[in-house]
Design an enzyme around this catalytic site. Structure first.
Site: not given
Length: 215
Positions: A43, A134, A194
């Protein structure tokens, strides 16, 4: 195995893009004195590996990319990021409670277990995420960006695709993948999604070792 910046025990940073992550990998390769490693990534890690190979082709022997194409992707991890952000780590007292909160947004058991490898206990016995969630959320568009290069990577490359995943489509293979990676083979693990390495670890291991051992 490399924990990229903002992941695992690696340093956290507000900068989270492929130039920075490729530089991190190159620095580590130099520190470990491995002049030409084989590099594999899944990924986002696959895009880091692709960028590394295209930028430093003399500093790599073989490339393995797991279930990601060089193309740009629209936002598609929102549900995972939202689920991780929704967990109130200040109130949970066990991993089971974290799993129960994640299950509201992530139904696949193996995906939750994989994500919860980021969970750890702080010195005060509360839980925390090792990843800088974040920063990852803030820089998501950079992570989803297309990979481009005027010069293709001309060494042996393996793409591993999950048969139930939509991340690599046939037009990606005949398009950007074969354009950027001229000595490429694409293998599909039919029953995997995935998160191929979490869902079919033995099959991934067999494909990778066969590819690395081949002349």
């Amino acid at each position: 195995m490399i924990d990229l910046r903002n992941h695992g025990r690696s340093p956290h940073s507000e900068q989270h893009d492929y130039d920075a992550m490729v530089a991190d990998v190159l620095e580590l390769v130099d520190d470990l004195q491995i002049p030409t490693p084989a590099i594999m990534g899944h990924s986002m890690g696959g895009k880091v590996a692709m960028n590394y190979a295209l930028k430093y082709p003399t500093r790599i022997t073989k490339l393995i990319v797991v279930d990601i194409a060089p193309k740009a992707y629209p936002p598609h991890h929102d549900e995972i990021i939202d689920a991780l952000q929704s967990v109130d780590l200040s109130t949970v007292t066990s991993r089971g409670e974290v799993d129960a909160q994640l299950a509201k947004g992530i139904k696949e058991d193996e995906v939750r277990l994989f994500l919860m490898k980021n969970l750890y206990r702080k010195d005060d016995n509360t839980f925390g995420w090792r990843m800088n969630l974040d920063a990852i959320e803030k820089n998501y568009e950079k992570v989803a960006a297309e990979i481009t290069s005027e010069v293709p990577f001309k060494k042996h490359t393996l793409f591993i695709k999950g048969g139930r995943s939509r991340y690599i489509k046939p037009e990606d293979v005949y398009g950007s993948i074969e354009h950027l990676f001229t000595l490429v083979q694409v293998e599909t693990i039919p029953d995997a999604g995935h998160w191929v390495h979490a869902e079919a670890p033995n099959e991934v291991y067999d494909l990778v070792t066969t590819f690395l051992n081949a002349e």
